[in-house]
Design an enzyme around this catalytic site. Structure first.
Site, mmCIF file in Angstrom:
data_model
loop_
_atom_site.group_PDB
_atom_site.id
_atom_site.type_symbol
_atom_site.label_atom_id
_atom_site.label_comp_id
_atom_site.label_asym_id
_atom_site.label_seq_id
_atom_site.Cartn_x
_atom_site.Cartn_y
_atom_site.Cartn_z
ATOM 1 N N ASN A 66 9.016 -3.910 -2.827
ATOM 2 C CA ASN A 66 8.181 -5.017 -2.351
ATOM 3 C C ASN A 66 7.993 -5.967 -3.525
ATOM 4 O O ASN A 66 7.277 -5.649 -4.459
ATOM 5 C CB ASN A 66 6.826 -4.475 -1.865
ATOM 6 C CG ASN A 66 5.848 -5.602 -1.551
ATOM 7 O OD1 ASN A 66 6.254 -6.743 -1.358
ATOM 8 N ND2 ASN A 66 4.556 -5.276 -1.504
ATOM 9 N N LYS B 148 6.553 -8.832 -3.551
ATOM 10 C CA LYS B 148 5.337 -9.671 -3.490
ATOM 11 C C LYS B 148 5.716 -11.130 -3.790
ATOM 12 O O LYS B 148 6.805 -11.559 -3.417
ATOM 13 C CB LYS B 148 4.276 -9.141 -4.454
ATOM 14 C CG LYS B 148 4.116 -7.622 -4.355
ATOM 15 C CD LYS B 148 2.907 -7.111 -5.061
ATOM 16 C CE LYS B 148 2.943 -5.597 -5.026
ATOM 17 N NZ LYS B 148 1.641 -5.002 -5.181
ATOM 18 N N HIS C 292 0.495 -4.756 4.885
ATOM 19 C CA HIS C 292 0.308 -4.364 3.481
ATOM 20 C C HIS C 292 -1.168 -4.551 3.119
ATOM 21 O O HIS C 292 -1.823 -5.475 3.609
ATOM 22 C CB HIS C 292 1.204 -5.231 2.576
ATOM 23 C CG HIS C 292 1.243 -4.734 1.166
ATOM 24 N ND1 HIS C 292 0.260 -5.031 0.260
ATOM 25 C CD2 HIS C 292 2.139 -3.954 0.519
ATOM 26 C CE1 HIS C 292 0.553 -4.439 -0.891
ATOM 27 N NE2 HIS C 292 1.688 -3.778 -0.761
ATOM 28 N N GLU D 21 -2.553 -5.805 0.631
ATOM 29 C CA GLU D 21 -2.891 -7.143 0.115
ATOM 30 C C GLU D 21 -3.080 -8.119 1.269
ATOM 31 O O GLU D 21 -3.927 -9.014 1.203
ATOM 32 C CB GLU D 21 -1.805 -7.614 -0.875
ATOM 33 C CG GLU D 21 -1.931 -6.879 -2.206
ATOM 34 C CD GLU D 21 -0.650 -6.719 -2.998
ATOM 35 O OE1 GLU D 21 0.328 -7.444 -2.745
ATOM 36 O OE2 GLU D 21 -0.628 -5.849 -3.883
ATOM 37 N N GLU E 41 -0.139 3.998 1.490
ATOM 38 C CA GLU E 41 -0.368 3.344 0.202
ATOM 39 C C GLU E 41 -1.869 3.311 -0.093
ATOM 40 O O GLU E 41 -2.574 2.400 0.363
ATOM 41 C CB GLU E 41 0.160 1.908 0.252
ATOM 42 C CG GLU E 41 1.647 1.818 0.457
ATOM 43 C CD GLU E 41 2.214 0.541 -0.158
ATOM 44 O OE1 GLU E 41 3.100 0.654 -0.996
ATOM 45 O OE2 GLU E 41 1.722 -0.536 0.171
ATOM 46 N N GLY F 267 -0.545 -1.274 -7.830
ATOM 47 C CA GLY F 267 -0.564 -2.228 -8.936
ATOM 48 C C GLY F 267 -1.539 -1.862 -10.037
ATOM 49 O O GLY F 267 -1.824 -2.669 -10.919
ATOM 50 N N SER G 167 2.087 2.546 -7.403
ATOM 51 C CA SER G 167 2.482 2.792 -8.793
ATOM 52 C C SER G 167 3.594 3.844 -8.927
ATOM 53 O O SER G 167 3.579 4.648 -9.843
ATOM 54 C CB SER G 167 1.257 3.175 -9.638
ATOM 55 O OG SER G 167 0.329 2.100 -9.662
HETATM 56 C C1 PEP Z 1 3.208 -2.212 -3.181
HETATM 57 O O1 PEP Z 1 3.107 -3.397 -3.419
HETATM 58 O O2 PEP Z 1 3.411 -1.847 -2.038
HETATM 59 C C2 PEP Z 1 3.077 -1.258 -4.289
HETATM 60 C C3 PEP Z 1 3.103 0.008 -4.010
HETATM 61 O O3 PEP Z 1 2.937 -1.775 -5.564
HETATM 62 P P1 PEP Z 1 2.989 -0.955 -6.969
HETATM 63 O O4 PEP Z 1 4.200 -0.059 -6.894
HETATM 64 O O5 PEP Z 1 3.132 -2.014 -8.014
HETATM 65 O O6 PEP Z 1 1.720 -0.173 -7.067
#
Ligand code: PEP
Length: 252
Positions: free
Chosen positions: A10, A12, A96, A98, A168, A174, A214
């Site tokens: 992803n 972003k 997501h 976000e 998630e 992040g 992460s």
């Molecule tokens: C994501 O944006 O779905 C995500 C898991 O980000 P990160 O791996 O940076 O935590």
């Protein structure tokens, strides 16, 4: 039940079309086998055509990070599944955290977007996950159950098999804090158990559940070896061809 691993990046709001092309050209030869896992990149809508072109002739799936449920209309700033498909996109992230937390997306929207994405022949990656506050208050499973009930409302047993669900935990996205392998497996087993009551148990056994939060080359192996973790949704570590390829190459 054999479930083909699914690893998606992803991006972003990172990478222009030219940067996407450069990434994909570097990434393709780094993948040791394209048969062990389905690999996808969710890029910025503006980079979609260039990314699709760069992926041509490979098994890399390219897609978007959001979609509206309508085919077209007066929805300023939105893009439709029809547009993603016309640009050559094959996958789309829906719900997501976000989008939920920063842009007010609800489970009701997720359900409508999911239905539209399937109608347009896109592979939807539906995200669920609890905040740190939810977890601290012991509400993790309630939150996940509500997101599954609301976000997957109206989905048929057959269609459940055609989607990917990403667990998630918001507190792990992040932040550099990964859920422990036990926390991730526990939540994902809960999700599969819940799906087997909401849908036919065979469909619940067939749907791919991936973990996101992460994920990095050095923690991916332990996560991917869990029985209910069928892959990963990767944010930060998908921005470098080397680290994303390292994660993809761990599968199999
Ligand atoms: C994501 O944006 O779905 C995500 C898991 O980000 P990160 O791996 O940076 O935590």
């Amino acid at each position: 039940m054999i479930r083909k691993p699914f690893i998606a990046g992803n991006w972003k709001m990172y990478k222009t079309g030219a940067e996407a092309r450069e990434f994909i050209e570097r990434f393709r030869p780094l993948v040791k086998s394209w048969d062990r896992a389905q690999v996808a990149l969710a890029v910025s809508a503006l980079s979609l055509p260039e990314a699709v072109k760069a992926a041509e002739g490979s098994q890399l799936l390219i897609g978007a990070q959001n979609t509206h449920w309508a085919t077209e209309g007066a929805f300023t700033g939105e893009i439709s599944g029809a547009m993603i498909k016309a640009a050559g996109g094959q996958v789309v992230i829906i719900g997501h955290s976000e989008r939920r937390l920063l842009f007010g997306e609800t489970d009701g929207w997720v359900a409508k977007k999911l239905a539209a994405a399937l109608d347009f022949g896109l592979l939807p990656i539906v995200c669920v996950g609890e905040t740190l506050q939810d977890r601290d208050m012991g509400r993790t499973f309630n939150v996940l159950a509500n997101q599954l009930t609301g976000g997957l409302a109206g989905l048929s047993d057959q269609a459940l098999r055609d989607i990917v669900l990403a667990y998630e935990p918001v507190w792990a996205i992040g932040t550099g804090v990964t859920a422990t392998v036990e926390q991730a497996q526990e939540a994902q087993a809960f999700i599969r158990g819940r799906l087997s009551r909401q849908f036919n148990p065979e469909a619940a056994g067939a749907v791919r559940l991936v973990y996101g939060g992460s994920v990095k080359p050095d923690n991916a192996q332990a996560l991917l070896s869990q029985p209910d973790i069928d892959g990963a949704l990767v944010g930060g570590a998908s921005l470098s061809p080397d680290s994303f390829a390292e994660i993809v190459n761990l599968v199999g």
